[in-house]
Scaffold this motif. Sequence first.
Motif, PDB file in Angstrom:
ATOM      1  N   ARG A 231      18.814   1.368 -10.406  1.00 40.57           N
ATOM      2  CA  ARG A 231      19.629   1.990  -9.363  1.00 40.57           C
ATOM      3  C   ARG A 231      18.869   3.044  -8.568  1.00 40.57           C
ATOM      4  NH1 ARG A 231      23.513   4.970 -11.109  1.00 40.57           N
ATOM      5  NH2 ARG A 231      22.873   5.112 -13.280  1.00 40.57           N
ATOM      6  N   ALA A 232      17.597   3.246  -8.910  1.00 42.40           N
ATOM      7  CA  ALA A 232      16.753   4.197  -8.171  1.00 42.40           C
ATOM      8  C   ALA A 232      15.560   3.443  -7.611  1.00 42.40           C
ATOM      9  CB  ALA A 232      16.301   5.327  -9.090  1.00 42.40           C
ATOM     10  N   ARG A 233      15.320   3.607  -6.321  1.00 39.67           N
ATOM     11  CA  ARG A 233      14.245   2.847  -5.662  1.00 39.67           C
ATOM     12  C   ARG A 233      13.537   3.744  -4.648  1.00 39.67           C
ATOM     13  NH1 ARG A 233      13.899  -3.268  -4.197  1.00 39.67           N
ATOM     14  NH2 ARG A 233      15.118  -3.355  -6.107  1.00 39.67           N
ATOM     15  N   VAL A 234      12.203   3.735  -4.666  1.00 41.72           N
ATOM     16  CA  VAL A 234      11.407   4.515  -3.717  1.00 41.72           C
ATOM     17  C   VAL A 234      10.265   3.654  -3.181  1.00 41.72           C
ATOM     18  CG1 VAL A 234      11.939   6.711  -4.872  1.00 41.72           C
ATOM     19  CG2 VAL A 234       9.866   5.444  -5.505  1.00 41.72           C
ATOM     20  N   ILE A 235       9.699   4.096  -2.058  1.00 41.77           N
ATOM     21  CA  ILE A 235       8.572   3.392  -1.451  1.00 41.77           C
ATOM     22  C   ILE A 235       7.269   4.093  -1.830  1.00 41.77           C
ATOM     23  CG2 ILE A 235       7.454   2.772   0.740  1.00 41.77           C
ATOM     24  CD1 ILE A 235      10.223   2.582   1.987  1.00 41.77           C
ATOM     25  N   HIS A 236       6.253   3.306  -2.146  1.00 39.23           N
ATOM     26  CA  HIS A 236       4.924   3.837  -2.416  1.00 39.23           C
ATOM     27  C   HIS A 236       3.980   3.386  -1.314  1.00 39.23           C
ATOM     28  CE1 HIS A 236       0.983   3.687  -4.865  1.00 39.23           C
ATOM     29  NE2 HIS A 236       1.173   4.924  -4.450  1.00 39.23           N
ATOM     30  N   GLN A 237       3.419   4.363  -0.595  1.00 41.73           N
ATOM     31  CA  GLN A 237       2.434   4.054   0.441  1.00 41.73           C
ATOM     32  C   GLN A 237       1.067   3.944  -0.235  1.00 41.73           C
ATOM     33  OE1 GLN A 237       3.439   3.384   3.395  1.00 41.73           O
ATOM     34  NE2 GLN A 237       5.482   4.293   3.457  1.00 41.73           N
ATOM     35  N   ALA A 238       0.786   2.799  -0.823  1.00 44.04           N
ATOM     36  CA  ALA A 238      -0.371   2.629  -1.719  1.00 44.04           C
ATOM     37  C   ALA A 238      -1.688   2.854  -1.005  1.00 44.04           C
ATOM     38  CB  ALA A 238      -0.345   1.236  -2.331  1.00 44.04           C
ATOM     39  N   GLN A 239      -2.597   3.573  -1.700  1.00 45.35           N
ATOM     40  CA  GLN A 239      -3.933   3.833  -1.167  1.00 45.35           C
ATOM     41  C   GLN A 239      -4.941   2.770  -1.601  1.00 45.35           C
ATOM     42  OE1 GLN A 239      -4.421   6.627   0.972  1.00 45.35           O
ATOM     43  NE2 GLN A 239      -2.183   6.475   0.817  1.00 45.35           N
ATOM     44  N   ARG A 240      -4.792   2.304  -2.866  1.00 48.32           N
ATOM     45  CA  ARG A 240      -5.695   1.273  -3.427  1.00 48.32           C
ATOM     46  C   ARG A 240      -7.167   1.665  -3.321  1.00 48.32           C
ATOM     47  NH1 ARG A 240      -2.185  -1.316  -6.554  1.00 48.32           N
ATOM     48  NH2 ARG A 240      -0.583  -2.423  -5.401  1.00 48.32           N
ATOM     49  N   ASP A 241      -7.489   2.953  -3.606  1.00 50.26           N
ATOM     50  CA  ASP A 241      -8.878   3.405  -3.514  1.00 50.26           C
ATOM     51  C   ASP A 241      -9.784   2.654  -4.468  1.00 50.26           C
ATOM     52  OD1 ASP A 241      -8.544   5.328  -1.527  1.00 50.26           O
ATOM     53  OD2 ASP A 241      -7.846   6.827  -2.958  1.00 50.26           O
ATOM     54  N   SER A 242      -9.262   2.303  -5.654  1.00 50.77           N
ATOM     55  CA  SER A 242     -10.123   1.647  -6.642  1.00 50.77           C
ATOM     56  C   SER A 242     -10.542   0.264  -6.180  1.00 50.77           C
ATOM     57  CB  SER A 242      -9.406   1.549  -7.984  1.00 50.77           C
ATOM     58  OG  SER A 242      -8.250   0.749  -7.868  1.00 50.77           O
ATOM     59  N   HIS A 243      -9.858  -0.286  -5.174  1.00 50.03           N
ATOM     60  CA  HIS A 243     -10.214  -1.617  -4.681  1.00 50.03           C
ATOM     61  C   HIS A 243     -11.073  -1.545  -3.422  1.00 50.03           C
ATOM     62  CE1 HIS A 243      -6.046  -2.422  -6.583  1.00 50.03           C
ATOM     63  NE2 HIS A 243      -6.992  -2.471  -7.486  1.00 50.03           N
ATOM     64  N   ARG A 244     -11.277  -0.315  -2.889  1.00 54.50           N
ATOM     65  CA  ARG A 244     -12.023  -0.180  -1.649  1.00 54.50           C
ATOM     66  C   ARG A 244     -13.371   0.510  -1.856  1.00 54.50           C
ATOM     67  NH1 ARG A 244      -7.147   2.118   0.772  1.00 54.50           N
ATOM     68  NH2 ARG A 244      -8.337   4.036   0.950  1.00 54.50           N
ATOM     69  N   GLN A 245     -13.493   1.342  -2.872  1.00 56.87           N
ATOM     70  CA  GLN A 245     -14.704   2.117  -3.043  1.00 56.87           C
ATOM     71  C   GLN A 245     -15.273   1.902  -4.442  1.00 56.87           C
ATOM     72  OE1 GLN A 245     -14.375   6.219  -1.805  1.00 56.87           O
ATOM     73  NE2 GLN A 245     -12.658   5.763  -0.442  1.00 56.87           N
ATOM     74  N   LEU A 246     -16.588   1.700  -4.495  1.00 57.72           N
ATOM     75  CA  LEU A 246     -17.231   1.424  -5.769  1.00 57.72           C
ATOM     76  C   LEU A 246     -17.084   2.588  -6.740  1.00 57.72           C
ATOM     77  CD1 LEU A 246     -20.516  -0.368  -4.647  1.00 57.72           C
ATOM     78  CD2 LEU A 246     -18.507  -1.385  -5.741  1.00 57.72           C
ATOM     79  N   ARG A 247     -17.100   3.821  -6.217  1.00 57.61           N
ATOM     80  CA  ARG A 247     -16.975   4.978  -7.102  1.00 57.61           C
ATOM     81  C   ARG A 247     -15.642   4.969  -7.831  1.00 57.61           C
ATOM     82  NH1 ARG A 247     -16.622  11.067  -4.785  1.00 57.61           N
ATOM     83  NH2 ARG A 247     -15.051   9.977  -3.563  1.00 57.61           N
ATOM     84  N   PHE A 248     -14.556   4.683  -7.114  1.00 62.39           N
ATOM     85  CA  PHE A 248     -13.239   4.626  -7.740  1.00 62.39           C
ATOM     86  C   PHE A 248     -13.154   3.452  -8.710  1.00 62.39           C
ATOM     87  CE2 PHE A 248     -12.361   7.170  -3.978  1.00 62.39           C
ATOM     88  CZ  PHE A 248     -11.553   8.169  -4.492  1.00 62.39           C
ATOM     89  N   MET A 249     -13.766   2.329  -8.332  1.00 66.26           N
ATOM     90  CA  MET A 249     -13.776   1.177  -9.220  1.00 66.26           C
ATOM     91  C   MET A 249     -14.500   1.515 -10.531  1.00 66.26           C
ATOM     92  SD  MET A 249     -12.953  -1.985  -9.758  1.00 66.26           S
ATOM     93  CE  MET A 249     -12.636  -2.834  -8.201  1.00 66.26           C
ATOM     94  N   TRP A 250     -15.607   2.244 -10.427  1.00 66.26           N
ATOM     95  CA  TRP A 250     -16.360   2.621 -11.613  1.00 66.26           C
ATOM     96  C   TRP A 250     -15.549   3.551 -12.503  1.00 66.26           C
ATOM     97  CZ3 TRP A 250     -19.491   1.284 -15.038  1.00 66.26           C
ATOM     98  CH2 TRP A 250     -20.196   2.190 -15.832  1.00 66.26           C
ATOM     99  N   TRP A 251     -14.832   4.519 -11.903  1.00 62.55           N
ATOM    100  CA  TRP A 251     -13.959   5.400 -12.676  1.00 62.55           C
ATOM    101  C   TRP A 251     -12.879   4.584 -13.387  1.00 62.55           C
ATOM    102  CZ3 TRP A 251     -13.186   9.578  -8.330  1.00 62.55           C
ATOM    103  CH2 TRP A 251     -14.268  10.460  -8.362  1.00 62.55           C
ATOM    104  N   HIS A 252     -12.365   3.573 -12.681  1.00 67.87           N
ATOM    105  CA  HIS A 252     -11.322   2.727 -13.254  1.00 67.87           C
ATOM    106  C   HIS A 252     -11.852   1.998 -14.492  1.00 67.87           C
ATOM    107  CE1 HIS A 252      -7.465   0.462 -11.906  1.00 67.87           C
ATOM    108  NE2 HIS A 252      -7.525   0.533 -13.210  1.00 67.87           N
ATOM    109  N   VAL A 253     -13.038   1.417 -14.379  1.00 70.29           N
ATOM    110  CA  VAL A 253     -13.637   0.675 -15.484  1.00 70.29           C
ATOM    111  C   VAL A 253     -13.929   1.613 -16.662  1.00 70.29           C
ATOM    112  CG1 VAL A 253     -15.689  -0.607 -16.207  1.00 70.29           C
ATOM    113  CG2 VAL A 253     -14.591  -1.138 -14.019  1.00 70.29           C
ATOM    114  N   GLN A 254     -14.454   2.798 -16.368  1.00 69.76           N
ATOM    115  CA  GLN A 254     -14.742   3.768 -17.424  1.00 69.76           C
ATOM    116  C   GLN A 254     -13.474   4.165 -18.180  1.00 69.76           C
ATOM    117  OE1 GLN A 254     -16.858   6.872 -15.157  1.00 69.76           O
ATOM    118  NE2 GLN A 254     -18.578   6.567 -16.534  1.00 69.76           N
ATOM    119  N   SER A 255     -12.410   4.430 -17.428  1.00 68.66           N
ATOM    120  CA  SER A 255     -11.153   4.831 -18.055  1.00 68.66           C
ATOM    121  C   SER A 255     -10.567   3.700 -18.888  1.00 68.66           C
ATOM    122  CB  SER A 255     -10.148   5.277 -16.989  1.00 68.66           C
ATOM    123  OG  SER A 255     -10.564   6.464 -16.353  1.00 68.66           O
TER     124      SER A 255
END
Length: 277
Positions: A231-255
Amino acid sequence: MKSGPSFPRGWISGNQNYEDMRKKLSLSIISHGHHVHVATLLQQLAKLDRSDFEVILTLNLPEPVALEALPYPVKLIQNATPKGFGANHNAAFLESTGDYFVILNPDIELLNDPFGPLLELAERDSLNICAPVIVDADGQVEDSARNFPTPYGLFKRLLCRLLGRPILPDTLRQDSDTVQPDWVAGMFVMVARANYERLGGFNDAYFLYFEDVEFGARARLAGCHILVCKRARVIHQAQRDSHRQLRFMWWHVQSAAKFFVSSAYLRVLIRRMAKAG
């Protein structure tokens, strides 16, 4: 949970007295240069017909922010150096007073008031950790509520993204009121104050990704119920940084690697193998 930052901070409380600042909800918003999103979200919060919340706004980077004339109290934390997602929210929790601590991304857009249905669900059981349904700008439900990942499953998701193939959503338990995943993404989560404190907050050994997965694992092991309120719904304006920048992707893999060798994940696996046996 580590102690909060020691640099200057201050209350901007609108027309309210400091003595009246204890609220039902404490909303923790972390900005990483997202002052445009923050300004929009703060104005949307101002339009809600409720006065039972405070905002703890953390600026992880130096940026302008306008807080004048808001009808609710705001506590501003300006970091001297950037901190990770979990460390920032843990520091905000130490400054909060609400009965419920709400992790809230700055790029969330409110369609209406989601806090009423979430509070109603949270107050049914002190162990309930609640989140709204998250949709994208086109109204499609995002995969923000999932079962716990596996190394193979994560590799498969990554491969599908690289090849441009659709990712099938997890099959989740649900009833007429709720969806019951293993964990929910940390873009909008409501946790009872006592629960957040008992769990020790987020593990700030994670810098940007998988804090919410690891928190969900520890919460489930501690007997908490993670629920998405239909019964609760919100919009997320997604950034998707981990899919655009290698640095974020690397942080994602490390985590991800850190999570898969964590005691929380291993205990979840052991518990599930014991149930299956």
